[in-house]
Design an enzyme around this catalytic site. Sequence first.
Site, PDB file in Angstrom:
ATOM      1  N   ARG A   1      -5.824  -2.143   8.671  1.00 27.71           N
ATOM      2  CA  ARG A   1      -5.651  -3.572   8.400  1.00 27.71           C
ATOM      3  C   ARG A   1      -5.063  -4.376   9.572  1.00 27.71           C
ATOM      4  O   ARG A   1      -3.877  -4.691   9.596  1.00 27.71           O
ATOM      5  CB  ARG A   1      -4.760  -3.769   7.170  1.00 27.71           C
ATOM      6  CG  ARG A   1      -4.811  -5.196   6.676  1.00 27.71           C
ATOM      7  CD  ARG A   1      -4.086  -5.369   5.405  1.00 27.71           C
ATOM      8  NE  ARG A   1      -2.726  -4.902   5.440  1.00 27.71           N
ATOM      9  CZ  ARG A   1      -1.842  -5.112   4.479  1.00 27.71           C
ATOM     10  NH1 ARG A   1      -2.184  -5.767   3.422  1.00 27.71           N
ATOM     11  NH2 ARG A   1      -0.620  -4.664   4.568  1.00 27.71           N
TER      12      ARG A   1
ATOM     13  N   ASP B   1       2.375  -0.653  11.682  1.00 31.26           N
ATOM     14  CA  ASP B   1       2.262  -1.978  12.302  1.00 31.26           C
ATOM     15  C   ASP B   1       3.512  -2.846  12.130  1.00 31.26           C
ATOM     16  O   ASP B   1       3.409  -4.056  11.995  1.00 31.26           O
ATOM     17  CB  ASP B   1       1.028  -2.709  11.731  1.00 31.26           C
ATOM     18  CG  ASP B   1       1.130  -2.903  10.221  1.00 31.26           C
ATOM     19  OD1 ASP B   1       2.003  -2.277   9.584  1.00 31.26           O
ATOM     20  OD2 ASP B   1       0.344  -3.686   9.681  1.00 31.26           O
TER      21      ASP B   1
ATOM     22  N   GLY C   1       5.644  -1.939   3.658  1.00 26.35           N
ATOM     23  CA  GLY C   1       5.182  -2.460   4.940  1.00 26.35           C
ATOM     24  C   GLY C   1       5.727  -3.857   5.215  1.00 26.35           C
ATOM     25  O   GLY C   1       6.667  -4.314   4.548  1.00 26.35           O
ATOM     26  N   ASP C   2       5.102  -4.548   6.162  1.00 26.49           N
ATOM     27  CA  ASP C   2       5.655  -5.839   6.591  1.00 26.49           C
ATOM     28  C   ASP C   2       5.613  -6.896   5.488  1.00 26.49           C
ATOM     29  O   ASP C   2       6.507  -7.743   5.399  1.00 26.49           O
ATOM     30  CB  ASP C   2       4.984  -6.339   7.886  1.00 26.49           C
ATOM     31  CG  ASP C   2       3.483  -6.469   7.751  1.00 26.49           C
ATOM     32  OD1 ASP C   2       2.917  -5.964   6.754  1.00 26.49           O
ATOM     33  OD2 ASP C   2       2.862  -7.077   8.635  1.00 26.49           O
TER      34      ASP C   2
ATOM     35  N   ARG D   1     -17.780  15.509  13.362  1.00 31.62           N
ATOM     36  CA  ARG D   1     -18.204  15.857  14.719  1.00 31.62           C
ATOM     37  C   ARG D   1     -19.155  17.060  14.690  1.00 31.62           C
ATOM     38  O   ARG D   1     -20.181  17.081  15.372  1.00 31.62           O
ATOM     39  CB  ARG D   1     -16.955  16.187  15.535  1.00 31.62           C
ATOM     40  CG  ARG D   1     -17.199  16.534  16.978  1.00 31.62           C
ATOM     41  CD  ARG D   1     -15.906  17.152  17.526  1.00 31.62           C
ATOM     42  NE  ARG D   1     -16.037  17.461  18.914  1.00 31.62           N
ATOM     43  CZ  ARG D   1     -15.589  16.685  19.892  1.00 31.62           C
ATOM     44  NH1 ARG D   1     -14.987  15.568  19.641  1.00 31.62           N
ATOM     45  NH2 ARG D   1     -15.762  17.035  21.149  1.00 31.62           N
TER      46      ARG D   1
ATOM     47  N   ARG E   1       0.760  -4.793  -5.364  1.00 34.07           N
ATOM     48  CA  ARG E   1       0.743  -6.055  -4.632  1.00 34.07           C
ATOM     49  C   ARG E   1       1.056  -7.093  -5.716  1.00 34.07           C
ATOM     50  O   ARG E   1       0.425  -7.088  -6.769  1.00 34.07           O
ATOM     51  CB  ARG E   1      -0.632  -6.330  -4.047  1.00 34.07           C
ATOM     52  CG  ARG E   1      -1.246  -5.094  -3.396  1.00 34.07           C
ATOM     53  CD  ARG E   1      -1.357  -5.209  -1.915  1.00 34.07           C
ATOM     54  NE  ARG E   1      -2.122  -4.101  -1.371  1.00 34.07           N
ATOM     55  CZ  ARG E   1      -1.822  -3.494  -0.240  1.00 34.07           C
ATOM     56  NH1 ARG E   1      -0.783  -3.870   0.473  1.00 34.07           N
ATOM     57  NH2 ARG E   1      -2.575  -2.520   0.217  1.00 34.07           N
TER      58      ARG E   1
ATOM     59  N   HIS F   1     -23.622  14.485  20.939  1.00 31.76           N
ATOM     60  CA  HIS F   1     -23.219  13.581  19.846  1.00 31.76           C
ATOM     61  C   HIS F   1     -22.495  12.381  20.469  1.00 31.76           C
ATOM     62  O   HIS F   1     -22.190  12.382  21.664  1.00 31.76           O
ATOM     63  CB  HIS F   1     -22.283  14.290  18.856  1.00 31.76           C
ATOM     64  CG  HIS F   1     -20.994  14.704  19.480  1.00 31.76           C
ATOM     65  ND1 HIS F   1     -20.586  16.003  19.532  1.00 31.76           N
ATOM     66  CD2 HIS F   1     -20.035  14.001  20.124  1.00 31.76           C
ATOM     67  CE1 HIS F   1     -19.423  16.070  20.167  1.00 31.76           C
ATOM     68  NE2 HIS F   1     -19.081  14.864  20.536  1.00 31.76           N
TER      69      HIS F   1
ATOM     70  N   ASP G   1      -0.159   2.142   8.326  1.00 35.78           N
ATOM     71  CA  ASP G   1      -0.690   1.315   9.420  1.00 35.78           C
ATOM     72  C   ASP G   1       0.158   1.352  10.698  1.00 35.78           C
ATOM     73  O   ASP G   1      -0.326   0.989  11.768  1.00 35.78           O
ATOM     74  CB  ASP G   1      -0.823  -0.145   8.955  1.00 35.78           C
ATOM     75  CG  ASP G   1      -1.808  -0.285   7.808  1.00 35.78           C
ATOM     76  OD1 ASP G   1      -2.653   0.604   7.637  1.00 35.78           O
ATOM     77  OD2 ASP G   1      -1.728  -1.290   7.077  1.00 35.78           O
TER      78      ASP G   1
ATOM     79  N   THR H   1       4.390   2.633   5.792  1.00 39.92           N
ATOM     80  CA  THR H   1       2.991   2.227   5.701  1.00 39.92           C
ATOM     81  C   THR H   1       2.177   3.072   6.667  1.00 39.92           C
ATOM     82  O   THR H   1       2.650   3.355   7.774  1.00 39.92           O
ATOM     83  CB  THR H   1       2.794   0.733   6.036  1.00 39.92           C
ATOM     84  OG1 THR H   1       1.402   0.510   6.362  1.00 39.92           O
ATOM     85  CG2 THR H   1       3.606   0.256   7.228  1.00 39.92           C
TER      86      THR H   1
ATOM     87  N   GLY I   1       0.845  -1.202   0.000  1.00 34.64           N
ATOM     88  CA  GLY I   1       0.000   0.000   0.000  1.00 34.64           C
ATOM     89  C   GLY I   1       0.875   1.245   0.000  1.00 34.64           C
ATOM     90  O   GLY I   1       1.851   1.313   0.737  1.00 34.64           O
TER      91      GLY I   1
HETATM   92  P1  ADP Z   1       2.694  -4.099   2.742  1.00 38.81           P
HETATM   93  O1  ADP Z   1       4.118  -4.133   2.333  1.00 38.81           O
HETATM   94  O2  ADP Z   1       2.110  -2.724   2.668  1.00 38.81           O
HETATM   95  O3  ADP Z   1       2.458  -4.814   4.053  1.00 38.81           O
HETATM   96  P2  ADP Z   1       1.522  -6.390   1.341  1.00 38.81           P
HETATM   97  O4  ADP Z   1       1.316  -7.210   2.556  1.00 38.81           O
HETATM   98  O5  ADP Z   1       0.425  -6.375   0.329  1.00 38.81           O
HETATM   99  O6  ADP Z   1       1.831  -4.862   1.646  1.00 38.81           O
HETATM  100  O7  ADP Z   1       2.853  -6.914   0.637  1.00 38.81           O
HETATM  101  C1  ADP Z   1       3.356  -6.268  -0.506  1.00 38.81           C
HETATM  102  C2  ADP Z   1       3.953  -7.267  -1.442  1.00 38.81           C
HETATM  103  O8  ADP Z   1       5.088  -7.892  -0.822  1.00 38.81           O
HETATM  104  C3  ADP Z   1       3.061  -8.428  -1.856  1.00 38.81           C
HETATM  105  O9  ADP Z   1       2.158  -8.098  -2.857  1.00 38.81           O
HETATM  106  C4  ADP Z   1       4.101  -9.416  -2.356  1.00 38.81           C
HETATM  107  O10 ADP Z   1       4.578  -9.036  -3.617  1.00 38.81           O
HETATM  108  C5  ADP Z   1       5.233  -9.204  -1.341  1.00 38.81           C
HETATM  109  N1  ADP Z   1       5.113 -10.199  -0.270  1.00 38.81           N
HETATM  110  C6  ADP Z   1       4.313 -10.160   0.810  1.00 38.81           C
HETATM  111  N2  ADP Z   1       4.447 -11.291   1.556  1.00 38.81           N
HETATM  112  C7  ADP Z   1       5.351 -12.059   0.911  1.00 38.81           C
HETATM  113  C8  ADP Z   1       5.914 -13.355   1.137  1.00 38.81           C
HETATM  114  N3  ADP Z   1       5.575 -14.076   2.193  1.00 38.81           N
HETATM  115  N4  ADP Z   1       6.824 -13.808   0.247  1.00 38.81           N
HETATM  116  C9  ADP Z   1       7.182 -13.084  -0.821  1.00 38.81           C
HETATM  117  N5  ADP Z   1       6.667 -11.875  -1.098  1.00 38.81           N
HETATM  118  C10 ADP Z   1       5.778 -11.363  -0.262  1.00 38.81           C
HETATM  119  O1  F6P Z   2      -1.407  -1.213   4.136  1.00 44.71           O
HETATM  120  C1  F6P Z   2      -2.159  -0.029   4.224  1.00 44.71           C
HETATM  121  C2  F6P Z   2      -3.605  -0.246   3.972  1.00 44.71           C
HETATM  122  O2  F6P Z   2      -4.051   1.042   3.764  1.00 44.71           O
HETATM  123  C3  F6P Z   2      -4.447  -0.942   5.008  1.00 44.71           C
HETATM  124  O3  F6P Z   2      -4.795  -0.130   6.106  1.00 44.71           O
HETATM  125  C4  F6P Z   2      -5.631  -1.398   4.198  1.00 44.71           C
HETATM  126  O4  F6P Z   2      -6.270  -2.513   4.719  1.00 44.71           O
HETATM  127  C5  F6P Z   2      -5.014  -1.772   2.920  1.00 44.71           C
HETATM  128  O5  F6P Z   2      -3.845  -0.977   2.786  1.00 44.71           O
HETATM  129  C6  F6P Z   2      -5.926  -1.655   1.745  1.00 44.71           C
HETATM  130  O6  F6P Z   2      -5.192  -1.541   0.566  1.00 44.71           O
HETATM  131  P1  F6P Z   2      -5.600  -2.013  -0.885  1.00 44.71           P
HETATM  132  O7  F6P Z   2      -7.062  -1.852  -1.020  1.00 44.71           O
HETATM  133  O8  F6P Z   2      -4.794  -1.129  -1.742  1.00 44.71           O
HETATM  134  O9  F6P Z   2      -5.185  -3.446  -0.970  1.00 44.71           O
END
Ligand code: ADP
Ligand code: F6P
Length: 328
Positions: A175, A133, A106-107, A158, A76, A224, A131, A129, A15
């Site tokens: 998320r 997180d 992100g993670d 509000r 993604r 409210h 989030d 990110t 994201g």
């Molecule tokens: P974020 O980085 O914001 O947490 P995602 O969880 O969608 O977003 O992960 C982003 C991208 O990282 C995924 O679409 C994929 O390409 C890659 N990715 C996520 N998890 C894995 C995994 N376990 N192994 C390999 N690639 C991954």
């Molecule tokens: O990772 C950031 C985030 O905005 C989350 O809070 C949300 O669930 C998710 O991305 C939604 O992203 P998309 O609809 O682009 O997959």
Amino acid sequence: MAKSIKTIGVLTSGGDAPGMNAVIRAVVRAACANGINVKGIRKGYIGLLTNDFIELGVKDVADIIHTGGTFLYTARCEEFKMVENQKKGAEVLKENGIDALIVIGGDGSINGARRLLEFGINTICIPCTIDNDIGSTDYTIGFDTAVNTAMQAIDKIRETSTSHERCSIVEVMGRGAGYIALWCGIANGAEDILIPEKYDGDFDGLIKRLVDRIILNREKGKTHHIIVNAEGIGNTYEMAERIEKLTGIGTRATVIGYMQRGGSPTAKDRMTASLMGAYAVKLLSQGAENRVIGLRNDKLTDDDITDSLHMYKDIDNFMYEVSGIMGR
Ligand code: ADP
Ligand code: F6P
């Protein structure tokens, strides 16, 4: 002895978050200052599989520090979860002469980077990110901007809620993480916040508790009732319908949604992006390998990728308590 770094790759993944452009800029400018070439990889891990590389120099990152989104695009990429594609990605990096890769995301994106290390690719990850997180850092780039966007929206909600003496349920992003909801809960003076870290999964029980609180607050003279709901806890629209039926008080649902992901980054996000981007390059020039950058107690940190993915960050219980007390 670590290999000397001549060329690095940089990509944004997952994201998008306000501040991603500022990180790319910082990486490119710090690398150029150290005589390191930079290649941008477009569309996250998709660009690795499709060989979508562009050369980046000082001028290519001009005029972007203040912009939301990511000019390298993000994605993604489900295919990248397959081992054969991770292997292919590593080969493409080697063919392009990349000595190390900087992953901004992100993670999930950090997880992807960790897979590359199994194929001999050195990566440095920068947590970005909305989030907030990621366990190994107190702060992820984009969070402050997203919270401010949500806070400003809730201020407006509000006002209309007070005028109509209504209840409002506002869904924010996160998320599986309640940080945006927690910060807005306090900053907006919400009566209730609903966050995944404190949710037991009993939706009916939750509705009952909310209804009791709304009625009690109305008896106390509150005009409210603002509920900030982190996404993933029930359906916000269904929640509003049920609350209206049970309380007889007009109840409206608002899902703030993707507004939170865009926008010009705040000073905090630009500063953090600049420091983390420059730190990633500094680590690489010092021979570091496979690190995730972070901020802990306002100091830059770096942890091993695998360790970082095993770290967990708890919601600050005192903050949660404060949100409850302030909303009485
Ligand atoms: P974020 O980085 O914001 O947490 P995602 O969880 O969608 O977003 O992960 C982003 C991208 O990282 C995924 O679409 C994929 O390409 C890659 N990715 C996520 N998890 C894995 C995994 N376990 N192994 C390999 N690639 C991954
Ligand atoms: O990772 C950031 C985030 O905005 C989350 O809070 C949300 O669930 C998710 O991305 C939604 O992203 P998309 O609809 O682009 O997959």
